[in-house]
Design a protein around this motif. Structure first.
Motif: not given
Length: 246
Positions: A51-71
Protein backbone atom coordinates in the motif's frame (compact mmCIF):
# COMPACT_ATOMS: atom_id res chain seq x y z
CA UNK A 1 -11.19 3.01 -0.32
CA UNK A 2 -9.03 3.10 -3.47
CA UNK A 3 -5.94 2.06 -1.49
CA UNK A 4 -7.88 -0.68 0.33
CA UNK A 5 -9.12 -2.20 -2.96
CA UNK A 6 -5.65 -1.89 -4.48
CA UNK A 7 -4.08 -3.77 -1.56
CA UNK A 8 -6.67 -6.57 -1.84
CA UNK A 9 -6.04 -7.00 -5.57
CA UNK A 10 -2.26 -6.92 -5.21
CA UNK A 11 -2.39 -9.57 -2.49
CA UNK A 12 -4.85 -12.03 -4.00
CA UNK A 13 -2.02 -14.54 -4.41
CA UNK A 14 -1.47 -14.31 -0.65
CA UNK A 15 -5.10 -14.96 0.23
CA UNK A 16 -4.02 -18.23 1.86
CA UNK A 17 -2.61 -16.14 4.74
CA UNK A 18 -6.14 -15.33 5.95
CA UNK A 19 -7.23 -18.92 6.71
CA UNK A 20 -3.71 -19.58 7.98
CA UNK A 21 -4.12 -16.73 10.47
CA UNK A 22 -7.47 -18.20 11.53
CA UNK A 23 -5.82 -21.58 12.02
CA UNK A 24 -3.15 -20.12 14.31
CA UNK A 25 -5.69 -18.03 16.23
CA UNK A 26 -7.89 -21.03 16.95
CA UNK A 27 -4.95 -23.01 18.38
CA UNK A 28 -3.52 -20.64 20.97
CA UNK A 29 -2.68 -23.69 23.07
CA UNK A 30 -0.23 -24.72 20.35
CA UNK A 31 1.05 -21.38 19.02
CA UNK A 32 2.43 -18.91 21.54
CA UNK A 33 1.35 -15.29 21.89
CA UNK A 34 4.74 -14.21 20.53
CA UNK A 35 4.37 -16.47 17.46
CA UNK A 36 0.85 -15.21 16.71
CA UNK A 37 1.90 -11.59 17.20
CA UNK A 38 4.80 -12.01 14.80
CA UNK A 39 2.45 -13.47 12.21
CA UNK A 40 0.23 -10.42 12.61
CA UNK A 41 3.28 -8.19 12.11
CA UNK A 42 4.23 -10.16 9.01
CA UNK A 43 0.83 -9.40 7.47
CA UNK A 44 1.02 -5.76 8.55
CA UNK A 45 4.45 -5.26 6.97
CA UNK A 46 3.31 -6.91 3.74
CA UNK A 47 0.25 -4.65 3.63
CA UNK A 48 2.38 -1.56 4.28
CA UNK A 49 4.77 -2.46 1.49
CA UNK A 50 1.99 -3.08 -1.01
CA UNK A 51 0.00 0.00 0.00
CA UNK A 52 3.05 2.30 -0.02
CA UNK A 53 2.78 3.17 3.67
CA UNK A 54 5.69 4.06 5.92
CA UNK A 55 5.45 4.74 9.64
CA UNK A 56 7.97 6.48 11.87
CA UNK A 57 7.87 5.36 15.51
CA UNK A 58 9.09 7.51 18.39
CA UNK A 59 9.32 6.98 22.13
CA UNK A 60 9.70 3.20 22.41
CA UNK A 61 11.98 3.93 25.36
CA UNK A 62 8.92 5.28 27.19
CA UNK A 63 7.17 1.91 27.20
CA UNK A 64 7.25 0.18 30.62
CA UNK A 65 9.83 -2.58 30.64
CA UNK A 66 7.82 -5.01 32.77
CA UNK A 67 4.23 -6.02 33.36
CA UNK A 68 0.99 -5.09 31.66
CA UNK A 69 -0.24 -1.67 30.64
CA UNK A 70 -2.87 0.03 28.51
CA UNK A 71 -2.13 2.35 25.60
CA UNK A 72 -4.60 5.15 24.91
CA UNK A 73 -4.23 6.70 21.42
CA UNK A 74 -6.28 9.19 19.43
CA UNK A 75 -8.37 7.54 16.72
CA UNK A 76 -8.18 8.49 13.04
CA UNK A 77 -9.04 5.43 10.96
CA UNK A 78 -8.62 1.75 10.10
CA UNK A 79 -4.81 1.88 10.08
CA UNK A 80 -4.43 3.16 13.67
CA UNK A 81 -4.11 -0.14 15.53
CA UNK A 82 -1.89 -1.59 12.79
CA UNK A 83 0.50 1.37 12.98
CA UNK A 84 0.77 1.05 16.76
CA UNK A 85 1.35 -2.70 16.59
CA UNK A 86 3.96 -2.19 13.87
CA UNK A 87 5.88 0.03 16.28
CA UNK A 88 5.29 -1.99 19.44
CA UNK A 89 8.14 -4.44 20.16
CA UNK A 90 6.20 -6.82 22.44
CA UNK A 91 2.91 -8.66 21.89
CA UNK A 92 -0.08 -6.47 22.53
CA UNK A 93 -3.79 -6.69 21.88
CA UNK A 94 -6.58 -4.28 21.03
CA UNK A 95 -10.12 -3.42 22.06
CA UNK A 96 -12.15 -2.79 18.92
CA UNK A 97 -15.67 -1.77 17.98
CA UNK A 98 -17.56 -5.03 17.44
CA UNK A 99 -19.36 -3.61 14.41
CA UNK A 100 -16.07 -3.04 12.57
CA UNK A 101 -14.30 -6.22 13.65
CA UNK A 102 -15.91 -8.98 11.57
CA UNK A 103 -14.62 -8.13 8.11
CA UNK A 104 -12.31 -10.69 6.46
CA UNK A 105 -8.69 -10.09 7.48
CA UNK A 106 -9.73 -7.64 10.22
CA UNK A 107 -11.33 -10.50 12.11
CA UNK A 108 -8.19 -12.63 11.80
CA UNK A 109 -6.00 -9.74 12.96
CA UNK A 110 -8.12 -9.40 16.09
CA UNK A 111 -8.31 -13.12 16.79
CA UNK A 112 -4.56 -13.65 16.45
CA UNK A 113 -3.87 -11.30 19.35
CA UNK A 114 -6.97 -12.35 21.33
CA UNK A 115 -8.46 -8.90 20.99
CA UNK A 116 -11.68 -7.75 22.61
CA UNK A 117 -14.79 -6.83 20.65
CA UNK A 118 -16.76 -4.13 22.41
CA UNK A 119 -20.35 -3.17 21.61
CA UNK A 120 -20.30 0.59 22.03
CA UNK A 121 -24.05 0.88 22.65
CA UNK A 122 -24.33 -2.08 25.04
CA UNK A 123 -23.37 -0.72 28.46
CA UNK A 124 -23.43 -4.10 30.18
CA UNK A 125 -21.26 -5.80 27.56
CA UNK A 126 -18.85 -2.84 27.48
CA UNK A 127 -18.48 -3.00 31.27
CA UNK A 128 -17.70 -6.72 30.99
CA UNK A 129 -14.98 -6.04 28.43
CA UNK A 130 -13.47 -3.36 30.67
CA UNK A 131 -13.34 -5.87 33.53
CA UNK A 132 -11.67 -8.48 31.31
CA UNK A 133 -9.03 -6.01 30.15
CA UNK A 134 -8.41 -4.95 33.73
CA UNK A 135 -7.90 -8.55 34.86
CA UNK A 136 -5.65 -9.45 31.94
CA UNK A 137 -3.43 -6.37 32.21
CA UNK A 138 -2.95 -7.17 35.90
CA UNK A 139 -1.56 -10.51 34.68
CA UNK A 140 0.88 -8.81 32.31
CA UNK A 141 -0.99 -8.36 29.03
CA UNK A 142 -0.80 -5.13 27.04
CA UNK A 143 -3.79 -3.51 25.33
CA UNK A 144 -4.67 -0.70 22.95
CA UNK A 145 -7.90 1.12 23.80
CA UNK A 146 -9.20 4.03 21.75
CA UNK A 147 -10.70 6.37 24.37
CA UNK A 148 -12.57 8.42 21.75
CA UNK A 149 -14.60 5.36 20.79
CA UNK A 150 -15.15 5.59 17.03
CA UNK A 151 -13.57 7.92 14.50
CA UNK A 152 -14.78 10.39 11.90
CA UNK A 153 -13.76 10.07 8.28
CA UNK A 154 -11.60 12.87 6.88
CA UNK A 155 -11.23 14.37 10.34
CA UNK A 156 -7.53 14.90 9.77
CA UNK A 157 -5.34 15.24 12.85
CA UNK A 158 -8.10 16.68 14.97
CA UNK A 159 -8.25 14.81 18.29
CA UNK A 160 -11.80 13.87 19.23
CA UNK A 161 -12.78 14.03 22.92
CA UNK A 162 -11.87 11.04 25.10
CA UNK A 163 -14.35 9.14 27.26
CA UNK A 164 -13.37 8.95 30.96
CA UNK A 165 -14.90 5.49 31.44
CA UNK A 166 -12.36 3.86 29.12
CA UNK A 167 -9.55 4.62 31.59
CA UNK A 168 -11.12 2.54 34.34
CA UNK A 169 -9.69 -0.65 32.83
CA UNK A 170 -6.17 0.53 33.70
CA UNK A 171 -7.05 2.31 36.92
CA UNK A 172 -8.77 -0.75 38.42
CA UNK A 173 -5.72 -2.93 37.86
CA UNK A 174 -3.31 -0.11 38.84
CA UNK A 175 -1.23 -0.62 35.70
CA UNK A 176 0.61 2.08 33.73
CA UNK A 177 -1.35 4.28 31.34
CA UNK A 178 0.57 5.00 28.13
CA UNK A 179 -0.69 7.95 26.02
CA UNK A 180 -0.11 7.42 22.30
CA UNK A 181 -0.28 10.12 19.63
CA UNK A 182 -1.01 9.28 16.00
CA UNK A 183 -0.23 11.78 13.25
CA UNK A 184 -1.46 11.48 9.64
CA UNK A 185 -2.76 7.95 10.19
CA UNK A 186 -6.07 9.08 8.68
CA UNK A 187 -4.41 9.55 5.28
CA UNK A 188 -3.95 5.82 4.73
CA UNK A 189 -7.56 5.06 3.83
CA UNK A 190 -9.25 8.48 3.72
CA UNK A 191 -7.24 9.89 0.82
CA UNK A 192 -8.51 8.65 -2.54
CA UNK A 193 -4.98 8.19 -3.82
CA UNK A 194 -2.24 5.58 -4.21
CA UNK A 195 0.63 7.97 -3.54
CA UNK A 196 3.04 7.20 -0.72
CA UNK A 197 1.69 7.96 2.76
CA UNK A 198 3.84 8.59 5.82
CA UNK A 199 2.39 8.30 9.33
CA UNK A 200 3.81 8.85 12.81
CA UNK A 201 3.36 7.01 16.11
CA UNK A 202 4.45 8.57 19.40
CA UNK A 203 4.62 6.52 22.60
CA UNK A 204 4.50 9.19 25.31
CA UNK A 205 5.73 8.96 28.88
CA UNK A 206 3.41 6.72 30.91
CA UNK A 207 1.40 7.54 33.99
CA UNK A 208 2.20 4.98 36.69
CA UNK A 209 -0.18 4.18 39.51
CA UNK A 210 1.72 6.50 41.82
CA UNK A 211 1.04 9.32 39.35
CA UNK A 212 -2.74 8.89 39.13
CA UNK A 213 -3.80 7.09 42.33
CA UNK A 214 -5.36 10.25 43.76
CA UNK A 215 -7.12 11.21 40.53
CA UNK A 216 -10.62 10.50 39.24
CA UNK A 217 -11.13 8.96 35.81
CA UNK A 218 -12.32 12.34 34.48
CA UNK A 219 -9.06 13.95 35.60
CA UNK A 220 -6.93 11.16 34.12
CA UNK A 221 -8.88 11.44 30.88
CA UNK A 222 -8.33 15.19 30.66
CA UNK A 223 -4.63 14.85 31.46
CA UNK A 224 -4.02 12.19 28.79
CA UNK A 225 -6.14 14.05 26.24
CA UNK A 226 -4.14 17.27 26.65
CA UNK A 227 -0.83 15.44 26.30
CA UNK A 228 -1.95 13.59 23.17
CA UNK A 229 -3.25 16.83 21.62
CA UNK A 230 0.06 18.56 22.29
CA UNK A 231 2.08 15.68 20.81
CA UNK A 232 -0.11 15.62 17.68
CA UNK A 233 0.44 19.35 17.16
CA UNK A 234 4.21 18.96 17.56
CA UNK A 235 4.22 15.94 15.27
CA UNK A 236 2.45 17.93 12.57
CA UNK A 237 5.23 20.52 12.88
CA UNK A 238 7.85 17.78 12.49
CA UNK A 239 9.17 18.16 16.05
CA UNK A 240 9.38 14.49 17.17
CA UNK A 241 11.77 15.02 20.10
CA UNK A 242 9.49 17.58 21.70
CA UNK A 243 6.43 15.43 21.03
CA UNK A 244 7.96 12.41 22.74
CA UNK A 245 8.59 14.50 25.86
CA UNK A 246 4.88 15.28 26.23
Amino acid sequence: MLRFVYVLIRNLHRAWMIPQAGYYAARDWKYSEEFRYQYDLKMIRQMMKTARISTSVYGRENLPSQGGYVMFPNHQGKYDALGIMYGHPLPCSVVMDDARSHMPLVSQFIDLVKGKRIKLHDIRQAAKIIQEVSAETAQGRKFIIFPAGGYKHRNGNQVDPFKPGTFKSAMKSKVPIVPVALVDSWKVYDLNSLRHVHTQVYFLKPLYYEDYKGMKSVEVCDHVYRRVCKAVRLGERNMPEQAVRC
